[in-house]
Design an enzyme around this catalytic site. Structure first.
Site: not given
Length: 352
Positions: A96-98, A263-264
């Site tokens: 997960s980007g965030s 992000g994803t």
């Protein structure tokens, strides 16, 4: 105060809360110990034998379904600064980007890594693989985090499912680090920028179980993946201005419309736009959530993902610190009883 005469009754978890794009990541920096292994092995172990930790920290009163829990652990490879296991209502996503951004902010705050001067790299070992993040500081604080995302791709062909209240809904299965069911918002009469969030959630509540029940998710390099638990509604696409903007809404199983684009989700959006021929390598867009939060995504090129053509993306955002706290878990509390929690303190990331 804790009762010293009742050893083992109380647990204390050390937390640093942060948000990136509005989505909160509660970063556990101490209080959990897991056996040695890769991040992927530890995520599977938690899912199998210690899922109570996820359930406890994503439910009230200890947590909230809209928040994810980011568990920092010693890495299994010496080149990484830390291992990261992500937990949420959707389960255990590989990446997960965030949440990676929140973990980076927490590591700087906890002095597990130094504040960059002005820029430095951070390598996280996640269940989906190693991700290198670029941390940039400005005026004595962490100002931005950018990373080269895991290669994304779209499963060939459109899929259609019958959804009560919306009829036949067309969607694509897109991998952006995790799998998403991506729907063109205009085709179902919705707009992430203008439709009430409750109505967006109502659509996904009806749609996602139908889509998830009809498809097995397979990554060409990693094999069978967890069941579909994320949806993305792609709305207005305005690629004309100097900073092109795309509205989107990301849904997380459990009834949550994410406050940020994630992000994803931003990677999945870029994959979807590329599949439609709307953007080419080198294009940068602002992905904007229904709450006005945004990440910047750049399509940096194409690459092979197994036997498929995928794309490479670079995602950037700004994490913000929210709180530093401790959670006390009382094993006598009925809300805790029955939760299978891993035991013991965790050594600091980067140590063994």
């Amino acid at each position: 105060m804790h009762d010293a005469d009742e050893p083992g009754r109380f647990r204390t978890l050390d937390l640093i809360d942060a948000h990136a794009g509005g989505d909160v990541g509660r970063v556990v920096v101490g209080g959990v110990e897991l056996p040695a292994g890769t991040a992927a092995e530890r995520a599977r172990m938690l899912q199998r034998d210690g899922d109570g930790l996820r359930r406890l920290l994503t439910q009230k009163p200890h947590g909230d379904p809209s928040q994810c829990v980011d568990l920092l652990l010693p890495p299994s490879t010496p080149e990484a600064h830390a291992g990261l296991v992500i937990m949420g209502t959707m389960g255990y996503p590989g990446f997960s980007g965030s949440n990676a951004m929140c973990a980076a902010a927490a590591m700087v705050e906890a002095r597990l890594v130094p504040l960059p001067d002005p820029e430095d790299d951070l390598l996280l070992e996640t269940p989906a693989g190693l991700t290198r993040l670029t941390l940039t500081a400005r005026r004595g604080r962490l100002d931005s985090v950018a990373y080269d995302a895991l290669p994304g791709f779209a499963v060939p062909g459109d899929h259609v499912t019958e959804v009560e209240g919306w009829g036949r809904v067309r969607f694509r299965l897109v991998y952006g680090g995790v799998f998403y069911a991506v729907v063109n918002a205009a085709e179902v009469g919705l707009d992430p920028a203008r439709t009430p969030v409750s109505e967006l959630a109502r659509f996904f509540d009806a749609f996602l179980p139908r889509a998830a029940g009809e498809h097995e998710l397979v990554h060409p390099e990693h094999g069978v993946m967890p069941p579909l638990s994320l949806g993305l509604l792609a709305g207005t696409v305005d690629l004309q201005p100097e900073q092109p903007r795309v509205d989107l809404a990301v849904y997380m199983d459990g009834g949550v419309i994410c406050r940020g684009p994630t992000g994803t989700g931003t990677t999945a959006l870029l994959v979807w736009l590329h599949e439609q021929g709307r953007i080419a390598p080198g294009a940068t867009v602002r992905a904007v959530s229904p709450f006005g939060q945004e990440f910047t995504g750049t399509l940096t090129g194409t690459t092979a993902v197994g036997d498929r053509t995928g794309v490479r993306t670079r995602i950037a955002g700004r994490p913000y610190l929210l709180a530093r706290s401790q959670i006390i878990i009382d094993s006598d509390d009925p809300l805790v009883d029955g939760h299978d929690l891993p035991r013991g303190p965790s050594p600091a990331p980067g140590t063994s």
